[in-house]
Design a protein around this motif. Structure first.
Motif, PDB file in Angstrom:
ATOM      1  N   GLN A  17       1.021  -0.962   0.120  1.00 64.06           N
ATOM      2  CA  GLN A  17       0.113   0.024   0.208  1.00 64.06           C
ATOM      3  C   GLN A  17       0.919   1.247   0.077  1.00 64.06           C
ATOM      4  O   GLN A  17       0.712   2.290  -0.802  1.00 64.06           O
ATOM      5  CB  GLN A  17      -0.848   0.211   1.141  1.00 64.06           C
ATOM      6  N   GLY A  18       1.941   1.346   0.686  1.00 65.29           N
ATOM      7  CA  GLY A  18       2.596   2.644   0.820  1.00 65.29           C
ATOM      8  C   GLY A  18       3.607   2.702  -0.412  1.00 65.29           C
ATOM      9  O   GLY A  18       3.594   3.988  -0.958  1.00 65.29           O
ATOM     10  N   ASN A  19       3.980   1.686  -1.078  1.00 57.28           N
ATOM     11  CA  ASN A  19       4.929   2.056  -2.470  1.00 57.28           C
ATOM     12  C   ASN A  19       4.008   2.457  -3.466  1.00 57.28           C
ATOM     13  O   ASN A  19       4.189   2.827  -4.468  1.00 57.28           O
ATOM     14  CB  ASN A  19       5.318   0.642  -2.655  1.00 57.28           C
ATOM     15  N   VAL A  83      -0.785  12.788  13.380  1.00 60.87           N
ATOM     16  CA  VAL A  83      -1.037  11.249  12.633  1.00 60.87           C
ATOM     17  C   VAL A  83      -2.039  10.673  13.596  1.00 60.87           C
ATOM     18  O   VAL A  83      -2.804   9.759  13.212  1.00 60.87           O
ATOM     19  CB  VAL A  83       0.364  10.716  12.711  1.00 60.87           C
ATOM     20  N   GLU A  84      -2.262  11.001  14.885  1.00 63.12           N
ATOM     21  CA  GLU A  84      -3.115  10.393  15.805  1.00 63.12           C
ATOM     22  C   GLU A  84      -4.636  10.723  15.531  1.00 63.12           C
ATOM     23  O   GLU A  84      -5.340   9.935  15.799  1.00 63.12           O
ATOM     24  CB  GLU A  84      -2.746  11.025  17.232  1.00 63.12           C
ATOM     25  N   ARG A  85      -4.727  12.073  15.137  1.00 62.81           N
ATOM     26  CA  ARG A  85      -5.959  12.197  14.690  1.00 62.81           C
ATOM     27  C   ARG A  85      -6.524  11.795  13.467  1.00 62.81           C
ATOM     28  O   ARG A  85      -7.791  11.135  13.504  1.00 62.81           O
ATOM     29  CB  ARG A  85      -6.182  13.865  14.436  1.00 62.81           C
ATOM     30  N   ILE A  86      -5.644  11.446  12.370  1.00 67.59           N
ATOM     31  CA  ILE A  86      -6.205  10.807  11.359  1.00 67.59           C
ATOM     32  C   ILE A  86      -6.424   9.087  11.568  1.00 67.59           C
ATOM     33  O   ILE A  86      -7.444   8.613  11.197  1.00 67.59           O
ATOM     34  CB  ILE A  86      -4.882  10.668  10.227  1.00 67.59           C
ATOM     35  N   VAL A  87      -5.566   8.494  12.537  1.00 65.33           N
ATOM     36  CA  VAL A  87      -5.740   7.392  12.911  1.00 65.33           C
ATOM     37  C   VAL A  87      -7.132   7.005  13.825  1.00 65.33           C
ATOM     38  O   VAL A  87      -7.883   6.185  13.679  1.00 65.33           O
ATOM     39  CB  VAL A  87      -4.547   6.772  13.832  1.00 65.33           C
ATOM     40  N   GLN A  88      -7.184   8.052  14.422  1.00 63.69           N
ATOM     41  CA  GLN A  88      -8.678   8.051  15.228  1.00 63.69           C
ATOM     42  C   GLN A  88      -9.889   8.235  14.743  1.00 63.69           C
ATOM     43  O   GLN A  88     -10.967   8.095  14.990  1.00 63.69           O
ATOM     44  CB  GLN A  88      -8.378   9.191  16.280  1.00 63.69           C
ATOM     45  N   ILE A  89      -9.736   8.633  13.161  1.00 62.14           N
ATOM     46  CA  ILE A  89     -11.113   8.522  12.486  1.00 62.14           C
ATOM     47  C   ILE A  89     -11.305   7.050  12.395  1.00 62.14           C
ATOM     48  O   ILE A  89     -12.844   7.047  12.295  1.00 62.14           O
ATOM     49  CB  ILE A  89     -10.748   9.271  11.251  1.00 62.14           C
ATOM     50  N   THR A  90     -10.519   6.216  12.209  1.00 61.30           N
ATOM     51  CA  THR A  90     -11.140   4.804  12.049  1.00 61.30           C
ATOM     52  C   THR A  90     -10.971   4.110  13.576  1.00 61.30           C
ATOM     53  O   THR A  90     -11.999   3.382  13.741  1.00 61.30           O
ATOM     54  CB  THR A  90      -9.976   4.049  11.228  1.00 61.30           C
ATOM     55  N   PHE A  91      -9.968   4.396  14.454  1.00 56.03           N
ATOM     56  CA  PHE A  91      -9.763   3.859  15.682  1.00 56.03           C
ATOM     57  C   PHE A  91      -9.884   4.910  16.670  1.00 56.03           C
ATOM     58  O   PHE A  91      -8.862   5.469  17.047  1.00 56.03           O
ATOM     59  CB  PHE A  91      -8.840   2.834  15.744  1.00 56.03           C
ATOM     60  N   PRO A  92     -10.882   5.224  17.119  1.00 58.73           N
ATOM     61  CA  PRO A  92     -11.036   6.438  18.180  1.00 58.73           C
ATOM     62  C   PRO A  92     -10.209   6.289  19.477  1.00 58.73           C
ATOM     63  O   PRO A  92      -9.788   7.262  20.095  1.00 58.73           O
ATOM     64  CB  PRO A  92     -12.711   6.578  18.424  1.00 58.73           C
ATOM     65  N   ASN A  93      -9.981   5.141  19.627  1.00 61.77           N
ATOM     66  CA  ASN A  93      -9.229   4.803  21.111  1.00 61.77           C
ATOM     67  C   ASN A  93      -7.782   4.566  20.827  1.00 61.77           C
ATOM     68  O   ASN A  93      -7.054   4.740  21.809  1.00 61.77           O
ATOM     69  CB  ASN A  93      -9.889   3.610  21.820  1.00 61.77           C
ATOM     70  N   ASP A 114      -1.331   0.939   8.654  1.00 67.27           N
ATOM     71  CA  ASP A 114      -2.341   0.405   8.124  1.00 67.27           C
ATOM     72  C   ASP A 114      -3.529   1.168   8.017  1.00 67.27           C
ATOM     73  O   ASP A 114      -4.180   1.441   6.860  1.00 67.27           O
ATOM     74  CB  ASP A 114      -2.592  -0.898   8.703  1.00 67.27           C
ATOM     75  N   PRO A 115      -4.012   1.875   8.918  1.00 67.08           N
ATOM     76  CA  PRO A 115      -5.227   2.724   8.863  1.00 67.08           C
ATOM     77  C   PRO A 115      -4.866   4.115   8.213  1.00 67.08           C
ATOM     78  O   PRO A 115      -5.722   4.785   7.345  1.00 67.08           O
ATOM     79  CB  PRO A 115      -5.589   2.924  10.382  1.00 67.08           C
ATOM     80  N   LEU A 116      -3.912   4.568   8.497  1.00 64.78           N
ATOM     81  CA  LEU A 116      -3.091   5.798   7.599  1.00 64.78           C
ATOM     82  C   LEU A 116      -3.449   5.512   6.213  1.00 64.78           C
ATOM     83  O   LEU A 116      -3.801   6.254   5.351  1.00 64.78           O
ATOM     84  CB  LEU A 116      -1.917   6.129   8.024  1.00 64.78           C
TER      85      LEU A 116
END
Length: 399
Positions: A17-19, A83-93, A114-116
Motif C-alpha cells: 500500500q505504501g509503495n 497522525v493520531e487524529r487521522i488514526v482516530q478517524i478509524t479507531f477513536p481509542n 495500516d489505517p493511515l
C-alpha cells in the motif's frame, strides 16, 4: 550484526500500500522491521502533504544524527498529534505519542500505518468521485458552447446564402423576362426587314434589267437614226429612270444599314442570353432547370415563380428549425450549468466546512502547544526547585 526482519502478511500488505500511494519513498521490509525516527518523520511528512497540508520541518529529515533542539521536539509533537487524529478517524481509542516516533516499535508502527494508508486510499478515491463529475460537466459545457457557435455560424451562412440566391434569382429572372419580351419583337422586325429588303432587291434587279435593255436600245437607235426631239425626250426619260434607280440603290443601302444595325442588336441580345446561361451554370441545378423551362415555355413563368417562393419558404422553415434547435441547445446548456453550479456550491460548502474544522483544530493545536510549553516550563521550574531543595537538604545534613 543486524538480522533480516521476518516479513508477515500484514507487513507485506502495508509495504505494498505504501509503495502504491507514496512511490517516492520506496518502503523496504527493513524500514518496518527496524523503524527509525528519521524514516517515520520522512514518511509522515510525505503522507500529510498528500492532503495538501503545508508540512515544513525545521531540520533535515534525511539527517539521522541525533538532534535535541526544541524546534525539532515541537515539530515532532505536532506531527504525532496530526497522525493520531487521522488514526482516530478509524479507531477513536488509538493513540500515537511522541515516544512512538522517538522509539518506534515495529508492531505499533505497522498497526499505525495500516489505517493511515487505508484513509489515504479512501481520500484519493473520494477525490476522484467528486472531481470527475465536475470535469465531465465542464467538458459538456465546452462541447455545447462549441456546438452552439458552430450552429450560429451555419445559420448565418445559410441566411446570407439564401439572401444572395434570392437576389440573384430575382435579378436573372428580371433579365430573362426582359430579353424574352424583346426576342419576339426583334424577330418580327427582322422578318419584316428581310421581306422589305428582298422586295427592294427584286425591284432593283428589275429596274437594272430595264435600264440595261433601254441602254442597249438607245445605243442601237443612235446608230440607226439621227437625234430628234423624241430621242432627246427618250434620253431624258432614261436619265430620269437612271436617277430613280440610283435613288433606289441609295434607299436600299440605307435600309441594308438599318437591317445590319438591327441584326447586330439581335446578335448582342443573343450574346447576352448566352452570358446569362453561363452565369446560371454556377447557380444551383434547380435554378438552371427553371431557367431552361422558362426558355421553352413562357406561359409557365408564374408557376415557376411560385415554385421559387415555395423553395424560399422551405429555406426559411429550415432557418426556423435551426433557431428552435439553437434554443433547445441553449436551454440544455442552462440546465447543465445550473446543475454544475449546484454541485460547485455543495463542494464549496464542504470545503468551507472542512476549512472551519481545520481552523478549529489549528486553534486547539495552538492551545495544546501553549499548554505543553507552559507545562514544560512548570516542570523545569519544579526540577529547579527540586534541585534547590535537594541542595538545602544536603547542606542541612552536613550541618
Amino acid at each position: 550484526m543486524a538480522t533480516n526482519p521476518t516479513i508477515t502478511d500484514e507487513m507485506e500488505m502495508v509495504i505494498q500500500q505504501g509503495n502504491t500511494l507514496l512511490p517516492d519513498l520506496h518502503i523496504r521490509p527493513s524500514d518496518l522491521g527496524n523503524p527509525t525516527e528519521a524514516f517515520l518523520t520522512k514518511l509522515y511528512v510525505h503522507y500529510l502533504r498528500c492532503f495538501g497540508l503545508r508540512v515544513d520541518p525545521p531540520f533535515n529529515v534525511d539527517n539521522e544524527r541525533p538532534d535535541t533542539s526544541r524546534e525539532k521536539r515541537v515539530f515532532l509533537i505536532k506531527l504525532c498529534r496530526q497522525v493520531e487524529r487521522i488514526v482516530q478517524i478509524t479507531f477513536p481509542n488509538k493513540t500515537y505519542t511522541y515516544l512512538d516516533i522517538m522509539r518506534p516499535a515495529p508492531k505499533k508502527t505497522i498497526k499505525t500505518l495500516d489505517p493511515l494508508f487505508n484513509y489515504l486510499a479512501y481520500y484519493k478515491m473520494f477525490k476522484r468521485s467528486v472531481l470527475m463529475p465536475v470535469e465531465e460537466s465542464i467538458k459538456t459545457r465546452e462541447a455545447l458552447i462549441a456546438e452552439i457557435t458552430s450552429k450560429r455560424c451555419q445559420l448565418e451562412n445559410r441566411k446570407e446564402k439564401a439572401a444572395t440566391v434570392k437576389t440573384d434569382i430575382e435579378n436573372y429572372q428580371a433579365s430573362i423576362n426582359e430579353l424574352l419580351e424583346e426576342v419576339p419583337r426583334a424577330q418580327a422586325e427582322l422578318a419584316k426587314d428581310n421581306k422589305t429588303c428582298a422586295e427592294q432587291r427584286l425591284e432593283m434587279n428589275s429596274l437594272g434589267n430595264q435600264h440595261t435593255e433601254l441602254t442597249n436600245q438607245i445605243r442601237h437607235w443612235e446608230q440607226l437614226v439621227v437625234e430628234d426631239d423624241e430621242v432627246l425626250t427618250l434620253k431624258k426619260q432614261i436619265e430620269d429612270i437612271s436617277q430613280d434607280i440610283e435613288n433606289c440603290k441609295d434607299e436600299l443601302a440605307g435600309q441594308e444599314k438599318v437591317f445590319n444595325d438591327q441584326r447586330h442588336q439581335i446578335e448582342t441580345n443573343l450574346n447576352m442570353v448566352n452570358e446569362i446561361e453561363k452565369a446560371l451554370e454556377v447557380l444551383p441545378s434547380n435554378c438552371l432547370d427553371e431557367y431552361k423551362e422558362n426558355l421553352k415555355q413562357q406561359e409557365l413563368v408564374e408557376k415557376q415563380l411560385s415554385a421559387l417562393e415555395a423553395q424560399n419558404q422551405k429555406i426559411l422553415n429550415e432557418i426556423e428549425t435551426n433557431n428552435v434547435e439553437l434554443q433547445q441547445s441553449a436551454e440544455q446548456f442552462q440546465i447543465c450549468k445550473h446543475k454544475y453550479d449546484e454541485e460547485c456550491q455543495k463542494l464549496q460548502q464542504q470545503i468551507d466546512a472542512r476549512k472551519t474544522r481545520f481552523e478549529e483544530q489549528k486553534k486547539t493545536e495552538e492551545e495544546r502547544t501553549k499548554n505543553m510549553e507552559k507545562l514544560q516550563r512548570q516542570l523545569q521550574e519544579q526540577e529547579l526547585m527540586g534541585k534547590i531543595i535537594e541542595e538545602m537538604f544536603l547542606e542541612l545534613g552536613k550541618n
